[in-house]
Write a protein that holds these residues in place. Structure first.
Motif, PDB file in Angstrom:
ATOM      1  N   ILE A  18       1.691  -2.123  13.901  1.00 36.36           N
ATOM      2  CA  ILE A  18       2.521  -2.974  13.047  1.00 36.36           C
ATOM      3  C   ILE A  18       2.425  -2.557  11.582  1.00 36.36           C
ATOM      4  CG2 ILE A  18       0.794  -4.760  12.557  1.00 36.36           C
ATOM      5  CD1 ILE A  18       3.113  -6.806  13.132  1.00 36.36           C
ATOM      6  N   SER A  25       5.505   0.557   9.114  1.00 35.82           N
ATOM      7  CA  SER A  25       6.854   0.008   8.950  1.00 35.82           C
ATOM      8  C   SER A  25       7.926   1.090   9.014  1.00 35.82           C
ATOM      9  CB  SER A  25       6.956  -0.745   7.625  1.00 35.82           C
ATOM     10  OG  SER A  25       6.630   0.106   6.540  1.00 35.82           O
ATOM     11  N   LYS A  73      10.426   1.644  12.267  1.00 31.59           N
ATOM     12  CA  LYS A  73      11.736   1.030  12.529  1.00 31.59           C
ATOM     13  C   LYS A  73      12.865   1.972  12.144  1.00 31.59           C
ATOM     14  CE  LYS A  73      11.613  -1.528   8.147  1.00 31.59           C
ATOM     15  NZ  LYS A  73      11.576  -2.880   7.545  1.00 31.59           N
ATOM     16  N   PRO A  78      12.666  -4.444  19.811  1.00 24.84           N
ATOM     17  CA  PRO A  78      11.391  -5.168  19.722  1.00 24.84           C
ATOM     18  C   PRO A  78      11.442  -6.497  20.466  1.00 24.84           C
ATOM     19  CG  PRO A  78      12.607  -5.376  17.671  1.00 24.84           C
ATOM     20  CD  PRO A  78      13.395  -4.429  18.537  1.00 24.84           C
ATOM     21  N   PHE A 122       5.210  -8.981  19.072  1.00 27.55           N
ATOM     22  CA  PHE A 122       4.302  -8.340  18.125  1.00 27.55           C
ATOM     23  C   PHE A 122       3.030  -9.167  18.020  1.00 27.55           C
ATOM     24  CE2 PHE A 122       6.717 -11.262  15.425  1.00 27.55           C
ATOM     25  CZ  PHE A 122       5.729 -11.842  14.641  1.00 27.55           C
ATOM     26  N   ASP A 123       1.964  -8.522  17.579  1.00 27.33           N
ATOM     27  CA  ASP A 123       0.727  -9.218  17.249  1.00 27.33           C
ATOM     28  C   ASP A 123       0.151  -8.601  15.987  1.00 27.33           C
ATOM     29  OD1 ASP A 123      -0.528  -6.839  18.018  1.00 27.33           O
ATOM     30  OD2 ASP A 123      -1.175  -7.610  19.962  1.00 27.33           O
ATOM     31  N   GLN A 124      -1.086  -8.895  15.671  1.00 32.81           N
ATOM     32  CA  GLN A 124      -1.682  -8.434  14.424  1.00 32.81           C
ATOM     33  C   GLN A 124      -1.923  -6.932  14.396  1.00 32.81           C
ATOM     34  OE1 GLN A 124      -5.752  -9.951  14.070  1.00 32.81           O
ATOM     35  NE2 GLN A 124      -5.744 -10.282  16.277  1.00 32.81           N
ATOM     36  N   ALA A 134       0.051  -4.491  16.726  1.00 31.78           N
ATOM     37  CA  ALA A 134       1.128  -3.641  17.241  1.00 31.78           C
ATOM     38  C   ALA A 134       2.420  -4.427  17.421  1.00 31.78           C
ATOM     39  CB  ALA A 134       0.713  -3.011  18.578  1.00 31.78           C
ATOM     40  N   VAL A 135       3.503  -3.663  17.522  1.00 34.40           N
ATOM     41  CA  VAL A 135       4.819  -4.197  17.882  1.00 34.40           C
ATOM     42  C   VAL A 135       5.176  -3.611  19.240  1.00 34.40           C
ATOM     43  CG1 VAL A 135       7.262  -4.323  17.251  1.00 34.40           C
ATOM     44  CG2 VAL A 135       5.506  -4.347  15.467  1.00 34.40           C
ATOM     45  N   PRO A 184       9.797  -7.491  12.933  1.00 39.21           N
ATOM     46  CA  PRO A 184       8.360  -7.778  13.070  1.00 39.21           C
ATOM     47  C   PRO A 184       7.505  -7.089  12.008  1.00 39.21           C
ATOM     48  CG  PRO A 184       9.096  -6.273  14.787  1.00 39.21           C
ATOM     49  CD  PRO A 184      10.320  -6.765  14.101  1.00 39.21           C
ATOM     50  N   PHE A 185       7.966  -5.949  11.507  1.00 42.08           N
ATOM     51  CA  PHE A 185       7.186  -5.230  10.496  1.00 42.08           C
ATOM     52  C   PHE A 185       7.167  -5.974   9.159  1.00 42.08           C
ATOM     53  CE2 PHE A 185       8.610  -1.942  13.480  1.00 42.08           C
ATOM     54  CZ  PHE A 185       7.393  -1.358  13.802  1.00 42.08           C
ATOM     55  N   ASP A 194      -3.209 -15.050  17.405  1.00 48.41           N
ATOM     56  CA  ASP A 194      -2.679 -13.942  16.616  1.00 48.41           C
ATOM     57  C   ASP A 194      -2.584 -14.364  15.159  1.00 48.41           C
ATOM     58  OD1 ASP A 194      -1.271 -11.298  16.308  1.00 48.41           O
ATOM     59  OD2 ASP A 194       0.281 -12.660  15.581  1.00 48.41           O
TER      60      ASP A 194
END
Length: 656
Positions: free
Chosen positions: A466, A469, A472, A483, A486-488, A490-491, A512-513, A547
């Motif tokens: 993640i 950026s 994307k 997408p 997402f978590d802390q 990875a996407v 998400p980024f 998360d």
């Protein structure tokens, strides 16, 4: 005279007692420290251990990877992997922490035994003891060395990996060969376990055996190694190769990517941090002291050949990378034990002496207290791990393949195999080449690198970090992937052509980024809301309740929508999940302020202030000024405003 003897004996025992108490304290620290994400090696070993337990065979190839041709490798730590998996299967992460603490306790016991083995009647090298400068002046030097070595190796011993078995093997060999040759029959057995727990480090065993054997062969008169020990030492060298790998173990050490070499700047770092002794300073003090010891003993022609060879071997290892800092320190112990680089001075001023002694005694404890004050959640901290992405895949992804970032491959393989196969695990150095690492790392930065991999392997999922950026922009050239979670860490992108139902249900309505930077009013969800949250975010938190990014976003959105109670509840979850971080505390203060609970908000802001770093400090002071003025507490508001304009630090903690 009896009274004088009593005080004399107490003075000799004080250093030993202090070192023993500190060893106990640092072992407790190790036992209280949770499993944290430094790298994902631990989960790589757990995955291999599970495979061994299920199949009864040692892995010979990267069974978890979808790459073709299949990557083969030598598993030189199979026994350690089986051990940690069996411990985990019975005790979970608490069991793993207990195993790590037990190994560290054994390491600490060997350090203490090696440095404090002293009475002439109990030491096989009795003829060398009179030349040891600390004899007759108490045991201040070995106590200092014991504390220094335990502080130096502590960070590395907070990670449960095969190197702990290697450290223990080094110390057992040194303890036996230096102080208890009657225990020499145990050495071939130790070598046998060493070869199966961490076989790739066998050159260290050969270095130790070779150093003492060379000394025995060159020093004919007054040899320090008796005939039995010499024979058992010779037997230990082939014993390390008694593994299922056989002679192929020879190649194992040379198939590992080495870390960066130690720079002069790093090796010359000496500092006291807020009264504590940082491990990097401790290890550099050991390096400097050993260098002085080698030079002094060499010029005086008092150094033992084995000690000089061990120290020289440690320096050669250190030149190969930072990861060998700790082996160098352990190999230097015999030299430092026998030849302190300086005599402890006879202080003429008692006050100066006591100040110096107290400072030396307190500083290591300050290090432990400071470390414990920022302890992550016990027994496992999820910080930095793609826990949410893997939980989503297991709940909704079915099966398939995941193109992952190599650095966190170990966690992916542990959580996802056998339902999913991943690309690679960077920690498995022997299986994947430098070319593999370059190709799959570059794929997250370049469409030209990603395109051929997607064409060849057609993975159902892609999991970029993640923090990248720019991905994307890379993935826009491959519109089949969108997408979905997402978590802390990875996407997760899913293929529309192969996971159409999943994409229709889970496609994210935000970038998400940019999740950490979005303002609450910017977040719209066509599917509607659940309470104060967009529906997509509420569903994400059901899958991964802890998360940090999603939970922070939820707290800010609820505060924006005037649901201070919900915002505070989200913040409290963050505080409990990540007690070492300040995010939850700050969000709680903001939520309480938004709910009109100003006095409670002040207490929360004060709590956050104690943990604040530089970027947060001024914003917290500004918030305190605002709340104080709202309550007509003009004196407090004026004080905070003056401190804000003066740029005063909020708390010493901000410099941690």
């Amino acid at each position: 005279m009896p009274e004088r003897s009593f005080w004399h004996d107490r003075g000799r025992l004080l250093p030993i007692g202090y070192a023993a108490v500190f060893a106990g304290a640092i072992i407790v620290f190790n036992a209280a420290w949770p499993v944290v994400h430094t790298d994902t090696d631990l989960w790589s070993h757990l995955s291999a251990g599970r495979r061994i337990a299920e199949t009864g065979a040692i892995p010979r190839e990267a069974f978890f990877s979808f790459l073709t041709p299949t990557r083969a490798y030598l598993d030189s730590s199979w026994l350690f992997q089986l051990l940690v998996y069996q411990v985990y299967a019975r005790g979970g992460y608490v069991g793993l922490v207990a195993l790590r603490a037990t190994l560290f306790a054994a390491i600490a016991a060997c350090v203490m035994g090696l440095l404090f083995a002293g009475s002439r009647k109990n030491t096989v090298f009795s003829q060398s003891l009179p030349s040891m400068p600390h004899r007759g002046r108490g045991d201040a030097w070995p106590a200092f060395m014991a504390v220094l070595i335990l502080i130096a190796i502590l960070p590395r011993c907070l990670v449960l990996l095969p190197h702990l078995a290697e450290y223990l093997g080094i110390l057992i060999f040194l303890l036996v060969l230096e102080t208890h040759q009657a225990w020499a029959p145990a050495l071939p057995i130790v070598a046998l376990f060493w070869g199966n727990l961490h076989g790739a480090s066998y050159p260290l065993l050969l270095l130790i055996c070779g150093s003492y054997a060379v000394e025995r062969l060159l020093v004919r008169r007054g040899a320090r190694l008796d005939d039995q020990a010499f024979g058992l030492l010779a037997l230990s060298m082939p014993a390390v190769f008694m593994t299922p790998l056989g002679s192929t173990l020879v190649d194992a050490p040379f198939m590992t990517r080495l870390s960066n070499a130690v720079s002069w700047q790093h090796a010359s770092t000496f500092m006291i941090k807020a009264g504590g002794l940082p491990p990097v300073t401790a290890v550099n003090l050991l390096l400097g002291a050993a260098t002085l010891s080698a030079a002094g003993a060499g010029f005086a022609r008092k150094a033992r050949i084995s000690h000089l060879l061990l120290f020289a071997g440690g320096i050669v290892l250190l030149s190969q990378g930072k990861r060998f800092y700790y082996e160098m320190a352990l190999l230097s112990l015999p030299l430092l034990r026998a030849h302190p680089p300086f005599e402890f001075p006879r202080w003429h001023s008692r006050s100066v002496a006591w100040v110096a002694v107290i400072a030396l005694m307190v500083s290591p404890y300050v290090t432990l207290v400071r470390g414990m004050s920022r302890r992550p959640r016990y027994p496992l901290s999820l910080r930095g791990l793609p826990h949410g992405v893997t939980a989503f895949l297991l709940a909704h992804g079915g099966d398939g393949s995941v193109l992952n970032l190599p650095e966190v491959g170990g966690y992916y393989e542990w959580r996802l195999y056998p339902r999913f196969r991943i690309a690679m695990d960077m920690q498995l150095h022997q299986a994947f080449s430098e070319e593999d690492l370059l190709i799959f790392s570059e794929a997250f930065h370049s469409a030209d690198s990603l395109g051929p991999l997607l064409k060849k392997y057609r993975p159902e999922f892609i999991a970029p970090p993640i923090a990248s950026s720019q991905f994307k922009d890379v993935i826009r050239k491959f519109p089949d992937y969108v997408p979905v979670f997402f978590d802390q860490a990875a996407v997760l992108y899913a293929s529309r052509s192969r996971r159409s139902d999943l994409v229709a249900r889970w496609r994210l309505p935000i970038d998400p980024f940019e999740a950490t930077h979005l303002e609450p009013e910017q977040i719209l969800d066509p599917a509607g809301r659940i309470g104060c949250l967009p529906r997509f975010l509420a569903r994400m938190l059901e899958i991964d309740p802890e998360d940090s990014i999603a939970r922070s976003l939820a707290s800010r959105i609820c505060a924006f929508r005037n649901d201070g109670t919900a915002a505070a509840a989200h913040a409290q979850i963050l505080i409990e999940a990540y007690p070492e971080a300040n995010t939850g505390r700050l969000l709680l203060a903001q939520a309480l302020e938004a709910a009109g609970k100003n006095r409670e908000a002040i207490a929360a802001y004060r709590s956050a202030q104690r943990w604040a770093d530089d970027p947060q400090a001024d914003s917290i002071r500004s918030a305190l000024v605002r709340v104080y003025e709202r309550l007509s507490l003009w004196t407090e508001a004026k004080r905070e405003r003056l401190l804000l304009s003066a740029g005063a630090p909020s708390s010493p903690a901000r410099n941690n």
